[in-house]
Design a protein around this motif. Structure first.
Motif, PDB file in Angstrom:
ATOM      1  N   VAL A 243       0.927  -1.155   0.020  1.00 15.22           N
ATOM      2  CA  VAL A 243       0.201   0.009   0.087  1.00 15.22           C
ATOM      3  C   VAL A 243       0.929   1.245   0.098  1.00 15.22           C
ATOM      4  O   VAL A 243       1.685   1.551   0.978  1.00 15.22           O
ATOM      5  CB  VAL A 243      -1.029  -0.010   1.250  1.00 15.22           C
ATOM      6  N   LEU A 244       0.591   2.147  -0.873  1.00 15.32           N
ATOM      7  CA  LEU A 244       1.284   3.432  -1.053  1.00 15.32           C
ATOM      8  C   LEU A 244       0.654   4.492  -0.800  1.00 15.32           C
ATOM      9  O   LEU A 244      -0.477   4.766  -0.897  1.00 15.32           O
ATOM     10  CB  LEU A 244       1.810   3.605  -2.381  1.00 15.32           C
ATOM     11  N   TYR A 379       3.033  -0.925   4.052  1.00 13.01           N
ATOM     12  CA  TYR A 379       2.556   0.414   4.035  1.00 13.01           C
ATOM     13  C   TYR A 379       3.732   1.096   3.859  1.00 13.01           C
ATOM     14  O   TYR A 379       4.265   1.582   4.820  1.00 13.01           O
ATOM     15  CB  TYR A 379       1.435   0.743   5.076  1.00 13.01           C
ATOM     16  N   CYS A 380       3.983   1.898   2.698  1.00 16.03           N
ATOM     17  CA  CYS A 380       5.176   2.732   2.377  1.00 16.03           C
ATOM     18  C   CYS A 380       4.795   4.155   2.729  1.00 16.03           C
ATOM     19  O   CYS A 380       3.602   4.775   1.920  1.00 16.03           O
ATOM     20  CB  CYS A 380       5.624   2.570   1.088  1.00 16.03           C
ATOM     21  N   GLU A 381       5.328   4.948   3.476  1.00 10.64           N
ATOM     22  CA  GLU A 381       5.020   6.235   3.850  1.00 10.64           C
ATOM     23  C   GLU A 381       6.020   7.233   3.234  1.00 10.64           C
ATOM     24  O   GLU A 381       5.476   8.375   2.294  1.00 10.64           O
ATOM     25  CB  GLU A 381       5.005   6.442   5.362  1.00 10.64           C
ATOM     26  N   ASN A 382       7.218   6.948   3.488  1.00 10.95           N
ATOM     27  CA  ASN A 382       8.249   8.121   2.817  1.00 10.95           C
ATOM     28  C   ASN A 382       9.548   7.397   2.054  1.00 10.95           C
ATOM     29  O   ASN A 382       9.931   6.341   2.652  1.00 10.95           O
ATOM     30  CB  ASN A 382       9.034   8.897   3.876  1.00 10.95           C
ATOM     31  N   ILE A 405       1.470  -4.264   7.757  1.00 11.67           N
ATOM     32  CA  ILE A 405       0.105  -4.558   7.872  1.00 11.67           C
ATOM     33  C   ILE A 405      -0.246  -6.172   8.078  1.00 11.67           C
ATOM     34  O   ILE A 405       0.473  -6.885   7.312  1.00 11.67           O
ATOM     35  CB  ILE A 405      -0.484  -4.148   6.470  1.00 11.67           C
ATOM     36  N   GLU A 406      -0.846  -6.300   9.231  1.00 17.73           N
ATOM     37  CA  GLU A 406      -1.128  -7.503   9.510  1.00 17.73           C
ATOM     38  C   GLU A 406      -2.726  -7.606   9.931  1.00 17.73           C
ATOM     39  O   GLU A 406      -3.160  -6.713  10.537  1.00 17.73           O
ATOM     40  CB  GLU A 406      -0.264  -8.201  10.830  1.00 17.73           C
ATOM     41  N   ASP A 407      -3.463  -8.409   9.194  1.00 14.45           N
ATOM     42  CA  ASP A 407      -4.912  -8.737   9.422  1.00 14.45           C
ATOM     43  C   ASP A 407      -5.449  -7.394   9.266  1.00 14.45           C
ATOM     44  O   ASP A 407      -6.500  -7.158  10.053  1.00 14.45           O
ATOM     45  CB  ASP A 407      -5.068  -9.381  10.925  1.00 14.45           C
ATOM     46  N   GLY A 408      -5.188  -6.572   8.222  1.00 23.44           N
ATOM     47  CA  GLY A 408      -5.852  -5.410   7.983  1.00 23.44           C
ATOM     48  C   GLY A 408      -5.672  -4.200   8.835  1.00 23.44           C
ATOM     49  O   GLY A 408      -6.397  -3.183   8.747  1.00 23.44           O
ATOM     50  N   LYS A 409      -4.421  -4.312   9.476  1.00 23.79           N
ATOM     51  CA  LYS A 409      -4.079  -3.151  10.627  1.00 23.79           C
ATOM     52  C   LYS A 409      -2.826  -2.675  10.478  1.00 23.79           C
ATOM     53  O   LYS A 409      -1.812  -3.548  10.296  1.00 23.79           O
ATOM     54  CB  LYS A 409      -4.529  -3.581  12.096  1.00 23.79           C
TER      55      LYS A 409
END
Length: 475
Positions: A243-244, A379-382, A405-409
């Motif tokens: 997820v970007l 999840y990539c932030e920077n 990210i694990e189990d949607g969190k």
């Protein structure tokens, strides 16, 4: 009344410009233009509370381009005298060999340019005494924000100046182009470990750009992005959903996809998109634009460096590749109108098709919905840097800050992550796009063929179904 206002102070007149264009067309070139540039840049840097750099850079010169078929002759000089300018034009004209063509004796000036970087106070009127308190305040606040901060660097830049473009088909345009940038870097220490991070903001704006909320954000983000690295661990390795995050993840869109849509790469058949016009290259909810019209953005321009109108170019519409980014040469090759993407670093360089503000438009999903859809991923932030093979779109990007990210969190911060892939294939695998488009406010600079130009980029939160993650943890 002369149509030349800003450059009149340097003795530039319509007669001087017409004489240069006449010399440029003296050997039968198809097209010629002249590009005058004046830029004054002031840099001020603070390290641990003390000024360690303060200097001014002044650039003044003119470039002359002659186009004959697909060939370009180019010359430039810092001497704006008639004799020097004519000699420069005659050098550029050597690309052609034929009878002279007539040059325009009168010029058409656009009645009104857009006003995308309005200033309350020109940078020429802002003294160093007014800028220094801003840097000192940021420095003190970063130190005060976290006792682990041991070193702070603050760099400030402002630019004032203008360009003038005149062409052999009689167009003449001037544009005043401001710019500013504030970059903060901090180094923190905890238990013998050191971590470094930072944040920056930039725009075509004046000193009022540094409103309290923006300065607060610079301080907050610089410290937060550094401090969280003490808690961050390695990412799992392997093929994972990625997820970007909205905003600066647009670097991937710019580098791995946007360059492949620049028309010169396609004209030379080195881009993977060379035969994709009118074809589906992404899901139907994917739309990508390159935009000159984001007011105050670092990538905003009123007119491109060929004097063409610069607006919003819809590159991908409903998942279909609609057009490339064109300068005048590529537009003529493809038989289309220029898209206002002819840009150059300065007077010493010919223009090329270049991006301005490139971003994906909002999609039908929600950020929370996208994160909840991932069983295990990142999840990539920077991002801090990367490498790209522009023609094929193969890339490696380094993720400075992110989350597992694990189990949607989002469960724990991660760092030191490489993501590896192919831009066009990644675009095909974008299967969710959020409605939270963010244009990153950082000082991005694009390099191509030895030239650097300011750009902006952005992205909504998107999910890539699968991407190679080069972490150190278990997959």
């Amino acid at each position: 009344m002369s149509s030349i206002r800003y450059f009149a102070r340097f003795g530039v007149t319509e007669a001087l410009v017409a004489d240069a264009l006449s010399a440029a067309l003296s050997r039968g070139g198809d097209f010629a233009d002249v590009f005058f540039q004046h830029r004054v840049s002031n840099d001020l840097a603070l390290e641990d509370g003390a000024v360690n750099r303060a200097y001014t850079t002044v650039e003044l010169g003119v470039g002359v381009r002659v186009v004959k078929g697909d060939q370009t002759g180019y010359g430039y000089t810092e001497d704006l005298s008639p004799a020097a300018l004519r000699a420069c034009a005659e050098t550029a004209a050597a690309i052609a060999s034929g009878p002279a063509r007539p040059a325009p004796q009168r010029f058409h000036v656009p009645s009104r340019l857009p006003d995308r970087y309005r200033l309350q106070t020109p940078w020429e009127e802002v003294r160093p005494e007014a800028k220094l308190p801003l840097l000192e305040g940021v420095n003190a606040r970063v130190f005060a924000a976290d006792p682990r901060v041991k070193k702070v660097s603050v760099h400030f830049r402002d630019e004032a100046g203008a360009v003038l473009v005149a062409t052999s088909d009689g167009r003449l345009v001037e544009d005043l182009q401001p710019m500013t940038l504030l970059y903060v870097s901090c180094l923190a220490e905890q238990g013998g470990r050191r971590e470094q991070g930072g944040y920056n903001v930039a725009g075509r704006a004046g000193f009022d750009f540094y409103a309290p909320d923006r300065v607060d954000r610079v301080v907050r983000e610089a410290v937060a992005r550094t401090a969280i690295l003490f808690e961050a661990g390695p990412a799992p390795a392997g093929e994972l959903p990625v997820v970007l995050a909205a905003g600066s993840s647009g670097i991937l869109l710019h580098e791995a996809i946007g360059h492949g849509m620049e028309a010169d790469f396609n004209r030379k058949n080195v881009s993977i998109y060379a035969d994709k016009i009118g074809k589906a290259i992404a899901k139907p909810f994917v739309n990508i634009v390159d935009d000159a019209a984001n007011e105050g953005a670092r990538g905003a321009i009123n007119v491109d460096d060929e004097g063409n109108a610069a607006g919003t170019t819809r590159l991908v519409e409903d998942g279909v590749l609609a057009t490339y980014l064109h300068d005048a040469i590529s537009a003529k090759h493809y038989g289309v109108a220029p898209t206002g993407n002819g840009r150059r670093q300065g007077y010493a360089y010919p223009p090329l098709p270049r991006m301005r503000s490139t971003y994906m438009l909002p999609g039908p999903h929600k950020r929370e919905e996208i994160i909840q859809s991932v069983k295990k991923g990142i999840y990539c932030e920077n991002f801090t840097n990367g490498q790209v093979n522009i023609g094929a779109g193969d890339f490696t990007f380094y993720v400075k800050n992110g989350w597992l990210i694990e189990d949607g969190k989002l469960t724990r911060p991660i760092k030191d992550v490489n993501i590896i892939g192919n831009g066009p294939k990644v675009l095909e695998q974008v299967d969710m796009v959020s409605d939270d488009l963010a244009i990153d406010e950082g000082g991005w600079t694009c390099g191509k063929d030895g030239q650097s130009v300011p750009v902006s980029q952005g992205l909504p939160t998107v999910r890539v179904a699968s991407l190679t993650v080069g972490g150190r943890g278990n997959g």
